[in-house]
Write a protein that holds these residues in place. Structure first.
Motif: not given
Length: 355
Positions: A337-345
């Motif tokens: 999800s968008g939130e998890k993508q930001q967390a990974l980055l």
């Protein structure tokens, strides 16, 4: 009466036979006969002249055939330049020269030099150009044929050469094409020619130089990377000729990301060359230069190809691999999800910032 008196009274003229006039050539006695005789004489003269003309025509035809053969032979030499022996002391190396001094030592060069010595001359002429303002002793500048020139110089014999007026661009192009036609020299040596040509303004850009020389622009760029390596890095290898074109990207990246570390490792390798029994292979030198201490394949118990597998619920969703010099590559096949993508980055950026 004495004999003398008797002899004086003899008329010798009366007893000698009189000289008979030579008979005249038979002449015709009539006008028609005279005309016929004249016509015969003219016909004979015409026949004689005709035979002479025939002989001259045959001779002219033979000469024309020989002339055509010579002309055809000369046409095959159109644009050719004569080779002549030159004193090697009159020839200077070009500023665009791409031969490292290590190319003139070793068994291969000694065998090459022996071939020239046995033949008495270099069978394939070198090419030189006249120096506009010759220095003392040097009248010509090498275009190509550096190994042949050096072999003749060491043997103390003249080198057969072709002299041609060339500008800098033509010199670089002829040197490059002649050398590449011989599958020689090495990528580092080629890069040195390219670098000097760019520094001298012979070509305004890599792209224009690649187009003029007929080489792949990517390979030209890699050769330039090798040519720009610091001297201590080049010296760490067994010879500059042993540096492979395929290593240019990794060496260039290492110089950008860790220049001081690469230089330190190069100095250590150079010192090691003087103390160890056997020199390291070029491949080993390359690995040590691009790998920080403790991260190279020699220092790792885990093979460079080993991968860490990421699993979610027992199912494989990604891998993390490290190449031979320790660079990671990660692949995830899970939808985020968008939130998890930001967390990974954010996590990756934090790791990179901590390096």
């Amino acid at each position: 009466m004495g004999l003398k008196d008797k002899a004086s009274k003899i008329d010798f003229a009366s007893i000698m036979p009189s000289a008979q006039p030579l008979p005249d050539a038979v002449k015709p006695k009539t006008a028609p006969g005279a005309m016929m005789a004249f016509a015969n004489d003219q016909r004979s003269e015409l026949l004689r002249e005709n035979e002479e003309l025939r002989a001259r025509a045959a001779q002219a035809g033979e000469l024309e055939g020989r002339l055509n053969e010579v002309s055809a032979e000369l046409r095959t030499w159109d644009g050719a330049l004569p080779a002549r022996p030159l004193d090697t002391a009159q020839i200077a190396r070009s500023e665009f020269a791409n031969r490292h001094e290590s190319a003139f030592v070793g068994k291969a060069f000694e065998d090459f030099k022996r071939e020239i010595q046995e033949a008495g001359r270099n069978s394939q002429p070198i090419k030189v150009r006249a120096i506009a303002k010759p220095a003392e002793g040097a009248k010509y500048e090498l275009v190509f044929g550096h190994r042949r020139y050096e072999a003749c110089r060491q043997l103390g014999i003249p080198v057969w050469a072709v002299v041609e007026n060339l500008d800098d661009r033509a010199l670089v192009e002829e040197m490059d094409r002649e050398n590449r036609g011989r599958a020689d020299p090495s990528p580092w040596e080629q890069g040195m020619t390219y670098l000097r040509a760019l520094d001298k303004g012979v070509y305004p850009s890599n792209r224009q130089m690649a187009a003029a020389l007929g080489v792949d622009i990517s390979n030209l760029g890699k050769a330039l990377v090798l040519a720009k390596l610091p001297p201590e890095v080049v010296a760490a290898f067994p010879t500059p000729q042993s540096i492979q074109l395929a290593w240019a990207t990794d060496l260039g990246r290492a110089m950008q990301e860790d220049e001081q570390g690469v230089l330190a490792r190069a100095r250590a390798l150079n010192a090691q060359k003087e103390t160890e029994q056997g020199a390291l292979s070029a491949k080993s030198v390359f690995s040590r230069l691009v790998s920080p201490p403790g991260s190279g394949p020699e220092a790792s118990a885990t093979p460079a190809q080993a991968a860490h597998v990421f699993r979610v619920g027992g199912q494989k969703v990604g891998t993390l691999r490290f190449d031979a010099v320790g660079r990671p590559s990660m692949r995830l096949s899970v939808k985020l999800s968008g939130e998890k993508q930001q967390a990974l980055l954010k996590a990756l950026q934090g790791f990179v910032d901590a390096l």
